[in-house]
Scaffold this motif. Structure first.
Motif, PDB file in Angstrom:
ATOM      1  N   GLU A   1       0.831  -1.210   0.000  1.00  0.00           N
ATOM      2  CA  GLU A   1       0.000   0.000   0.000  1.00  0.00           C
ATOM      3  C   GLU A   1       0.861   1.254   0.000  1.00  0.00           C
ATOM      4  OE1 GLU A   1      -3.117   0.170   2.918  1.00  0.00           O
ATOM      5  OE2 GLU A   1      -3.670  -1.910   2.539  1.00  0.00           O
ATOM      6  N   LEU A   2       1.917   1.235   0.786  1.00  0.00           N
ATOM      7  CA  LEU A   2       2.792   2.395   0.900  1.00  0.00           C
ATOM      8  C   LEU A   2       3.533   2.673  -0.407  1.00  0.00           C
ATOM      9  CD1 LEU A   2       3.890   4.559   2.820  1.00  0.00           C
ATOM     10  CD2 LEU A   2       5.650   2.923   3.509  1.00  0.00           C
ATOM     11  N   TYR A   3       3.962   1.612  -1.070  1.00  0.00           N
ATOM     12  CA  TYR A   3       4.758   1.749  -2.293  1.00  0.00           C
ATOM     13  C   TYR A   3       4.035   1.191  -3.512  1.00  0.00           C
ATOM     14  CZ  TYR A   3       8.474   2.704   1.006  1.00  0.00           C
ATOM     15  OH  TYR A   3       9.225   3.238   2.013  1.00  0.00           O
ATOM     16  N   PHE A   4       2.711   1.314  -3.549  1.00  0.00           N
ATOM     17  CA  PHE A   4       1.918   0.687  -4.599  1.00  0.00           C
ATOM     18  C   PHE A   4       2.363   1.038  -6.018  1.00  0.00           C
ATOM     19  CE2 PHE A   4      -2.050   0.258  -7.143  1.00  0.00           C
ATOM     20  CZ  PHE A   4      -2.111  -1.119  -7.110  1.00  0.00           C
ATOM     21  N   PRO A   5       2.557   2.324  -6.355  1.00  0.00           N
ATOM     22  CA  PRO A   5       3.007   2.624  -7.722  1.00  0.00           C
ATOM     23  C   PRO A   5       4.355   1.968  -8.058  1.00  0.00           C
ATOM     24  CG  PRO A   5       2.164   4.594  -6.693  1.00  0.00           C
ATOM     25  CD  PRO A   5       2.244   3.550  -5.613  1.00  0.00           C
ATOM     26  N   ARG A   6       5.286   2.010  -7.115  1.00  0.00           N
ATOM     27  CA  ARG A   6       6.601   1.386  -7.353  1.00  0.00           C
ATOM     28  C   ARG A   6       6.483  -0.132  -7.471  1.00  0.00           C
ATOM     29  NH1 ARG A   6      10.502   4.407  -9.322  1.00  0.00           N
ATOM     30  NH2 ARG A   6      10.828   6.274  -8.136  1.00  0.00           N
ATOM     31  N   PHE A   7       5.610  -0.717  -6.667  1.00  0.00           N
ATOM     32  CA  PHE A   7       5.362  -2.160  -6.730  1.00  0.00           C
ATOM     33  C   PHE A   7       4.869  -2.555  -8.119  1.00  0.00           C
ATOM     34  CE2 PHE A   7       2.224  -5.575  -6.443  1.00  0.00           C
ATOM     35  CZ  PHE A   7       2.993  -6.599  -5.922  1.00  0.00           C
ATOM     36  N   LEU A   8       3.877  -1.824  -8.611  1.00  0.00           N
ATOM     37  CA  LEU A   8       3.352  -2.130  -9.950  1.00  0.00           C
ATOM     38  C   LEU A   8       4.399  -1.885 -11.033  1.00  0.00           C
ATOM     39  CD1 LEU A   8      -0.331  -0.877 -10.067  1.00  0.00           C
ATOM     40  CD2 LEU A   8       0.524  -3.201  -9.973  1.00  0.00           C
ATOM     41  N   GLU A   9       5.151  -0.805 -10.884  1.00  0.00           N
ATOM     42  CA  GLU A   9       6.172  -0.491 -11.875  1.00  0.00           C
ATOM     43  C   GLU A   9       7.199  -1.618 -11.966  1.00  0.00           C
ATOM     44  OE1 GLU A   9       9.023   3.247 -13.062  1.00  0.00           O
ATOM     45  OE2 GLU A   9       8.563   2.936 -10.947  1.00  0.00           O
ATOM     46  N   PHE A  10       7.557  -2.197 -10.848  1.00  0.00           N
ATOM     47  CA  PHE A  10       8.570  -3.264 -10.832  1.00  0.00           C
ATOM     48  C   PHE A  10       8.014  -4.602 -11.312  1.00  0.00           C
ATOM     49  CE2 PHE A  10      11.125  -6.575  -8.839  1.00  0.00           C
ATOM     50  CZ  PHE A  10      12.400  -6.164  -9.195  1.00  0.00           C
ATOM     51  N   PHE A  11       6.855  -5.013 -10.786  1.00  0.00           N
ATOM     52  CA  PHE A  11       6.330  -6.347 -11.079  1.00  0.00           C
ATOM     53  C   PHE A  11       5.390  -6.401 -12.287  1.00  0.00           C
ATOM     54  CE2 PHE A  11       7.501  -6.803  -6.592  1.00  0.00           C
ATOM     55  CZ  PHE A  11       8.266  -7.960  -6.680  1.00  0.00           C
ATOM     56  N   PHE A  12       4.707  -5.303 -12.581  1.00  0.00           N
ATOM     57  CA  PHE A  12       3.726  -5.275 -13.667  1.00  0.00           C
ATOM     58  C   PHE A  12       3.951  -4.037 -14.526  1.00  0.00           C
ATOM     59  CE2 PHE A  12       1.837  -7.467 -10.039  1.00  0.00           C
ATOM     60  CZ  PHE A  12       1.512  -8.683 -10.608  1.00  0.00           C
ATOM     61  N   THR A  13       5.078  -4.012 -15.221  1.00  0.00           N
ATOM     62  CA  THR A  13       5.518  -2.845 -15.974  1.00  0.00           C
ATOM     63  C   THR A  13       4.477  -2.358 -16.970  1.00  0.00           C
ATOM     64  OG1 THR A  13       7.753  -3.685 -15.742  1.00  0.00           O
ATOM     65  CG2 THR A  13       7.430  -1.935 -17.326  1.00  0.00           C
ATOM     66  N   GLN A  14       3.890  -3.258 -17.711  1.00  0.00           N
ATOM     67  CA  GLN A  14       2.905  -2.867 -18.723  1.00  0.00           C
ATOM     68  C   GLN A  14       1.669  -2.255 -18.069  1.00  0.00           C
ATOM     69  OE1 GLN A  14       1.734  -5.943 -21.421  1.00  0.00           O
ATOM     70  NE2 GLN A  14       0.339  -4.636 -22.541  1.00  0.00           N
ATOM     71  N   ALA A  15       1.184  -2.872 -17.004  1.00  0.00           N
ATOM     72  CA  ALA A  15       0.015  -2.329 -16.303  1.00  0.00           C
ATOM     73  C   ALA A  15       0.334  -0.948 -15.740  1.00  0.00           C
ATOM     74  CB  ALA A  15      -0.422  -3.266 -15.185  1.00  0.00           C
ATOM     75  N   TYR A  16       1.508  -0.788 -15.162  1.00  0.00           N
ATOM     76  CA  TYR A  16       1.914   0.497 -14.614  1.00  0.00           C
ATOM     77  C   TYR A  16       1.883   1.586 -15.686  1.00  0.00           C
ATOM     78  CZ  TYR A  16       4.844   4.170 -12.679  1.00  0.00           C
ATOM     79  OH  TYR A  16       5.320   5.383 -12.258  1.00  0.00           O
ATOM     80  N   ALA A  17       2.370   1.260 -16.871  1.00  0.00           N
ATOM     81  CA  ALA A  17       2.436   2.230 -17.962  1.00  0.00           C
ATOM     82  C   ALA A  17       1.046   2.651 -18.443  1.00  0.00           C
ATOM     83  CB  ALA A  17       3.229   1.656 -19.126  1.00  0.00           C
ATOM     84  N   GLU A  18       0.049   1.803 -18.262  1.00  0.00           N
ATOM     85  CA  GLU A  18      -1.298   2.088 -18.748  1.00  0.00           C
ATOM     86  C   GLU A  18      -2.185   2.798 -17.718  1.00  0.00           C
ATOM     87  OE1 GLU A  18      -2.991  -1.459 -20.408  1.00  0.00           O
ATOM     88  OE2 GLU A  18      -1.177  -1.895 -21.546  1.00  0.00           O
ATOM     89  N   ILE A  19      -1.695   2.988 -16.510  1.00  0.00           N
ATOM     90  CA  ILE A  19      -2.493   3.615 -15.448  1.00  0.00           C
ATOM     91  C   ILE A  19      -2.293   5.127 -15.467  1.00  0.00           C
ATOM     92  CG2 ILE A  19      -2.730   3.838 -12.941  1.00  0.00           C
ATOM     93  CD1 ILE A  19      -1.993   0.853 -12.770  1.00  0.00           C
ATOM     94  N   ASP A  20      -3.388   5.843 -15.313  1.00  0.00           N
ATOM     95  CA  ASP A  20      -3.333   7.300 -15.193  1.00  0.00           C
ATOM     96  C   ASP A  20      -3.080   7.634 -13.717  1.00  0.00           C
ATOM     97  OD1 ASP A  20      -3.652  10.016 -15.116  1.00  0.00           O
ATOM     98  OD2 ASP A  20      -5.728  10.018 -15.814  1.00  0.00           O
ATOM     99  N   TRP A  21      -1.831   7.882 -13.372  1.00  0.00           N
ATOM    100  CA  TRP A  21      -1.446   8.096 -11.979  1.00  0.00           C
ATOM    101  C   TRP A  21      -1.826   9.478 -11.463  1.00  0.00           C
ATOM    102  CZ3 TRP A  21      -0.633   4.056  -9.150  1.00  0.00           C
ATOM    103  CH2 TRP A  21      -0.195   2.884  -9.781  1.00  0.00           C
ATOM    104  N   THR A  22      -2.391  10.328 -12.329  1.00  0.00           N
ATOM    105  CA  THR A  22      -2.860  11.629 -11.857  1.00  0.00           C
ATOM    106  C   THR A  22      -4.213  11.497 -11.153  1.00  0.00           C
ATOM    107  OG1 THR A  22      -3.964  12.162 -13.954  1.00  0.00           O
ATOM    108  CG2 THR A  22      -1.654  12.840 -13.713  1.00  0.00           C
ATOM    109  N   ARG A  23      -4.879  10.364 -11.356  1.00  0.00           N
ATOM    110  CA  ARG A  23      -6.173  10.117 -10.708  1.00  0.00           C
ATOM    111  C   ARG A  23      -5.942   9.407  -9.378  1.00  0.00           C
ATOM    112  NH1 ARG A  23     -10.235   7.366 -14.623  1.00  0.00           N
ATOM    113  NH2 ARG A  23     -11.561   7.994 -12.896  1.00  0.00           N
ATOM    114  N   PRO A  24      -6.788   9.675  -8.397  1.00  0.00           N
ATOM    115  CA  PRO A  24      -6.648   8.979  -7.110  1.00  0.00           C
ATOM    116  C   PRO A  24      -6.957   7.484  -7.263  1.00  0.00           C
ATOM    117  CG  PRO A  24      -8.560  10.427  -7.095  1.00  0.00           C
ATOM    118  CD  PRO A  24      -7.867  10.638  -8.409  1.00  0.00           C
TER     119      PRO A  24
END
Length: 64
Positions: free
Chosen positions: A17-40
């Motif tokens: 939970e604390l490092y959720f964006p970094r977690f996704l970026e590391f383990f699920f690179t494609q999913a991370y790239a497709e997420i709009d991180w400007t939205r809550p």
């Protein structure tokens, strides 16, 4: 005699939970790239389990 309960689940969930964006970026690179991180977002583990299962199924079907 009282039983002790060891909570092995909460610590790793708190870290994710604390490092959720970094977690996704590391383990699920494609999913991370497709997420709009400007939205809550809300990190719910039921959704994560479903996404993980779908990812595994997709990986298995594309490797055969």
């Amino acid at each position: 005699m009282t039983e002790q309960f060891t909570d092995y689940d909460s610590p790793w969930k708190e870290v994710i939970e604390l490092y959720f964006p970094r977690f996704l970026e590391f383990f699920f690179t494609q999913a991370y790239a497709e997420i709009d991180w400007t939205r809550p977002y809300d990190c719910t583990f039921a959704d994560f389990d479903l996404a993980r299962r779908n990812y595994v199924l997709q990986s298995l079907s594309s490797s055969s």
